[in-house]
Design a protein around this motif. Structure first.
Motif, PDB file in Angstrom:
ATOM      1  N   PRO A   1       3.104   1.922  -3.535  1.00  0.00           N
ATOM      2  CA  PRO A   1       2.379   2.521  -4.667  1.00  0.00           C
ATOM      3  C   PRO A   1       1.916   3.954  -4.405  1.00  0.00           C
ATOM      4  CG  PRO A   1       1.626   0.287  -4.307  1.00  0.00           C
ATOM      5  CD  PRO A   1       2.511   0.639  -3.147  1.00  0.00           C
TER       6      PRO A   1
ATOM      7  N   PHE B   1       2.736  -0.777  -9.169  1.00  0.00           N
ATOM      8  CA  PHE B   1       1.952  -2.010  -9.185  1.00  0.00           C
ATOM      9  C   PHE B   1       2.698  -3.140  -9.895  1.00  0.00           C
ATOM     10  CE2 PHE B   1      -2.295   0.226  -8.447  1.00  0.00           C
ATOM     11  CZ  PHE B   1      -2.360  -0.216  -7.142  1.00  0.00           C
TER      12      PHE B   1
ATOM     13  N   TYR C   1       0.811  -1.227   0.000  1.00  0.00           N
ATOM     14  CA  TYR C   1       0.000   0.000   0.000  1.00  0.00           C
ATOM     15  C   TYR C   1       0.841   1.272   0.000  1.00  0.00           C
ATOM     16  CZ  TYR C   1      -3.884  -3.083   1.001  1.00  0.00           C
ATOM     17  OH  TYR C   1      -4.821  -4.081   0.924  1.00  0.00           O
TER      18      TYR C   1
END
Length: 144
Positions: A88, A120, A85
């Motif tokens: 990115p 990603f 988390y």
């Protein structure tokens, strides 16, 4: 080198090669309120009310129906969540800032999109690789 591990009890539901799909009674390791706990159990209970089934490495050759103990290195869940988390988000913001520096709002949006795509792709590539050691991945350590 021994590392501290977190364990949880589960039941083997299906087998898939060297992996087993296990069902746990509670989502997560149960260390939400302890040092090193990530608090993920409260989050998963908000969104997931059904059975908790996970794919883990079956290093001991457990069979369907066996009650087993699953182990994972303490803190690895929070490290993985941060990687999936925070990385990115950070790269997206950096791409937007870089794009904005070179050309305004449109460039900022393009920079953010490119940064997010790169992040990603990196996260996906790392998650499919055989990175880390066994204790960093959930695995069956014993039959209960």
């Amino acid at each position: 080198m021994d590392t501290e591990q977190t364990t949880i009890k589960a039941i083997v539901r299906t087998l898939d090669g060297k992996f087993a799909n296990v069902e746990v009674e509670h989502g997560g390791c149960g260390r939400c309120h302890e040092d090193g706990g990530c608090g993920g159990q409260q989050l998963t209970q908000m969104f997931c009310s059904g059975q908790k089934t996970y794919r883990v490495e079956n290093v001991i050759g457990a069979d369907i129906g066996d009650r087993v103990t699953i182990a994972i290195a303490a803190g690895s869940v929070s490290r993985t969540a941060n990687f999936a988390y925070i990385l990115p988000l950070t790269v997206t913001i950096a791409g937007a800032a870089l794009g904005s520096f070179f050309g305004g709002d449109l460039s900022a949006m393009i920079g953010a999109g490119v940064g997010l795509a790169i992040a990603f792709l990196y996260v996906i590539a790392r998650s499919h690789g055989k990175t880390g050691n066994l204790t960093e991945r959930p695995h069956i350590i014993s039959r209960s």
